[in-house]
Design an enzyme around this catalytic site. Structure first.
Site, mmCIF file in Angstrom:
data_model
loop_
_atom_site.group_PDB
_atom_site.id
_atom_site.type_symbol
_atom_site.label_atom_id
_atom_site.label_comp_id
_atom_site.label_asym_id
_atom_site.label_seq_id
_atom_site.Cartn_x
_atom_site.Cartn_y
_atom_site.Cartn_z
ATOM 1 N N GLY A 4 -27.698 -0.510 10.993
ATOM 2 C CA GLY A 4 -27.769 -0.434 9.544
ATOM 3 C C GLY A 4 -26.405 -0.798 8.975
ATOM 4 O O GLY A 4 -25.439 -0.988 9.714
ATOM 5 N N GLY A 63 -23.152 -0.252 8.152
ATOM 6 C CA GLY A 63 -22.246 0.838 8.479
ATOM 7 C C GLY A 63 -20.910 0.773 7.774
ATOM 8 O O GLY A 63 -20.173 1.763 7.745
ATOM 9 N N ASP A 88 -15.030 4.401 10.598
ATOM 10 C CA ASP A 88 -14.415 4.687 9.299
ATOM 11 C C ASP A 88 -14.979 3.835 8.166
ATOM 12 O O ASP A 88 -14.633 4.022 7.003
ATOM 13 C CB ASP A 88 -12.895 4.534 9.377
ATOM 14 C CG ASP A 88 -12.454 3.145 9.853
ATOM 15 O OD1 ASP A 88 -13.255 2.192 9.737
ATOM 16 O OD2 ASP A 88 -11.326 3.026 10.356
ATOM 17 N N ARG A 134 -32.186 -9.369 7.560
ATOM 18 C CA ARG A 134 -31.919 -9.888 8.902
ATOM 19 C C ARG A 134 -33.177 -9.825 9.755
ATOM 20 O O ARG A 134 -34.156 -9.144 9.410
ATOM 21 C CB ARG A 134 -30.821 -9.048 9.569
ATOM 22 C CG ARG A 134 -29.564 -8.874 8.707
ATOM 23 C CD ARG A 134 -28.865 -7.554 9.008
ATOM 24 N NE ARG A 134 -27.772 -7.297 8.037
ATOM 25 C CZ ARG A 134 -26.489 -7.455 8.307
ATOM 26 N NH1 ARG A 134 -26.097 -7.814 9.510
ATOM 27 N NH2 ARG A 134 -25.583 -7.219 7.386
ATOM 28 N N ASP A 170 -29.348 -8.576 14.697
ATOM 29 C CA ASP A 170 -28.931 -8.046 13.396
ATOM 30 C C ASP A 170 -27.932 -8.974 12.713
ATOM 31 O O ASP A 170 -27.588 -8.739 11.543
ATOM 32 C CB ASP A 170 -28.339 -6.638 13.537
ATOM 33 C CG ASP A 170 -27.176 -6.586 14.522
ATOM 34 O OD1 ASP A 170 -27.413 -6.852 15.706
ATOM 35 O OD2 ASP A 170 -26.047 -6.280 14.114
ATOM 36 N N ASP A 178 -21.376 -13.354 8.848
ATOM 37 C CA ASP A 178 -20.758 -12.286 9.633
ATOM 38 C C ASP A 178 -19.880 -12.838 10.757
ATOM 39 O O ASP A 178 -20.285 -12.876 11.916
ATOM 40 C CB ASP A 178 -21.813 -11.329 10.193
ATOM 41 C CG ASP A 178 -21.203 -9.963 10.487
ATOM 42 O OD1 ASP A 178 -20.056 -9.711 10.072
ATOM 43 O OD2 ASP A 178 -21.868 -9.141 11.131
#
EC number: 2.7.7.-
Length: 485
Positions: free
Chosen positions: A100, A102, A135, A196, A265, A275
């Site tokens: 997912g 993140g 984080d 995706r 993904d 990405d």
């Protein structure tokens, strides 16, 4: 969004806040996403703004201020809801249901001047329910690298997302693959869709064919509008997706680009490249060149990219078979290789200066080109760039004149593969009238940029940023890329 919020936005002078956002994905309902809050940062410094994209949004770069970028895409003021998408995916062949968004979210969706719907998606904007203990941040170097990759690929003709902005956030991050502590940023990516392959895979995992069909109808309505009135629109959708992905793989290969992490993904349902993490451009023609240090078994190496894309399309059949006949999808996927080879041949011919040749000539010329590049290990991009810089109509006179003034001559030596290539290239040139030599020279210059993002080039602009906070080399490199120099 509530009425008071809408009224408040209309009173804003920020052109990004005043864009006409469409709740396309939001309208699907919260089975597909979670509403999240943006992270808060101690600092906001705009490091990159992509003014080239603003006219596409109907905005004049001269009246959009740096503050407008920071307020919208650093502080995320006056924009709700922010949506973290849910998805799963096959990562290095293993199914992962813990994925997912993140460290990002869907900021909003806007209709471009071309009529297409575009997503603004963040990267490095803080924790979400899918951060898995991370984080939720992005290193500044990661943001810089993605800007460079997206711009370079765009200007090389690859169907790619692009970066709209990078805002440095003042946090210190610790990473195992960068000298730490390292600086942080928020990047905003402009792409065709946030959806995706893994978005569908999650629905199959949850055994929700109803949600699969709902999502598929959404995808066709917004991204395959030419199919909306077709009786067999679902089958035609998959066939078109196969063609788009096959062409994308061919574009990567011709550009000498290794994406490095082709998990499902990271595969867009629109067939768009996005990405960019540990990517790399190949220094020379090495089929098993691997960009990611953690790809120990070379699963995603340069030459495996078309096959991996085809495999990912095959795995996508599993969630889609609740809507589309499996046999129909298999027939469509069988055309992948033909789509790929047609696109790859066309792109490589252009890099060699030609718009088209007869099929036997095309096959022979490409085979001889790859054979020479692989045997000699001359720079892949250097070879084509040198062709562009040294091309002469005199190459038609005799094979020995082909590339005689290029920098690769000392490397070629007496290689038989170079002799075979130059003889055949000379032969092909003589198929054309002398008046057509200018068009060939134009193609060579157009499709073979001198500036290529080999790893030393990226490091050469990152070091001044890291050591002196000097961004000028980065901006100059971007300018060279955009000008095709």
């Amino acid at each position: 969004m509530t009425l008071p919020e809408i009224a408040n936005n209309k009173n804003s002078t920020n052109p990004f806040v005043n864009l006409n956002y469409e709740p396309a994905l939001e309208s699907l309902g919260d089975d597909y996403y979670d509403e999240v809050a943006a992270g808060e940062f101690p600092q906001h410094i705009l490091r990159w703004r992509n003014d080239a994209l603003l006219p596409q949004l109907g905005l004049d770069p001269q009246i959009v201020t740096d503050k407008d970028f920071i307020v919208a895409f650093g502080k995320f003021e006056k924009r709700e809801p922010l949506l973290a998408l849910r998805y799963h995916g096959y990562q290095f062949g293993e199914y992962n249901p813990m994925l997912g968004d993140g460290r990002g979210f869907l900021y909003g969706q806007v209709r471009g001047k071309d009529g297409e719907l575009y997503d603004f998606g963040t990267k490095g904007s803080g924790r979400t329910p899918y951060s898995r203990g991370g984080d939720g941040m992005l290193t500044l170097k990661g943001g810089v690298r993605e800007v460079l990759a997206a711009e370079a690929l765009h200007y090389m003709g690859v169907n790619t997302s692009r970066c709209l902005s990078v805002v440095e956030t003042g946090l210190s991050l610790w990473r195992g693959d960068e000298p730490s502590p390292t600086r942080s940023c928020v990047m905003v990516r402009m792409s065709k869709s946030h959806i995706r392959f893994g978005t569908f895979e999650r629905l199959h995992y949850l055994k929700r064919p109803d949600l699969t069909k709902k999502l598929l109808d959404h995808v066709i309505e917004y991204y395959y509008q030419n199919l909306t009135s077709e009786e067999n629109k679902y089958t035609l959708f998959y066939a078109e997706l196969v063609e788009r992905v096959a062409k994308l793989a061919a574009q990567w290969m011709a550009a000498g680009f290794c994406h490095a992490v082709l998990n499902t993904d990271n595969m867009s349902i629109t067939g768009e490249s996005f990405d960019y993490g540990p990517y790399a451009f190949i220094p020379s023609y090495q089929p098993y060149f691997t960009a990611a240090y953690f790809d120990y078994y070379k699963r995603y190496c340069y030459s495996h990219q078309p096959g991996i894309c085809k495999l990912n399309l095959e795995m996508l059949q599993e969630p889609l078979k609740s809507v589309i006949e499996k046999a129909d999808m298999e027939v469509a996927l069988a055309d992948f290789d033909d789509h790929y080879h047609a696109e790859y041949s066309s792109l490589m011919l252009k890099k060699l200066g030609f718009e088209n040749l007869q099929t036997p000539e095309t096959k022979e010329l490409l085979n001889l080109t790859i054979q020479f590049l692989q045997e000699s290990q001359v720079g892949y991009h250097q070879f084509f760039s040198q062709m562009a810089h040294t091309f002469s109509s005199a190459w038609r006179d005799e094979p020995g004149l082909v590339m005689e003034n290029s920098d690769i001559v000392p490397v070629t030596g007496t290689l038989e593969s170079f002799d075979n290539w130059s003889i055949f290239y000379h032969k092909v040139l003589n198929r054309f009238h002398p008046d057509q030599m200018q068009a060939i020279a134009h193609n060579l210059a157009r499709y073979n940029p001198s500036t290529v993002l080999l790893r030393p080039v990226i490091e050469s602009v990152w070091e001044p940023i890291a050591q002196e906070d000097n961004w000028q080399p980065f901006y100059e490199l971007i300018k060279q890329i955009q000008l095709g120099n």
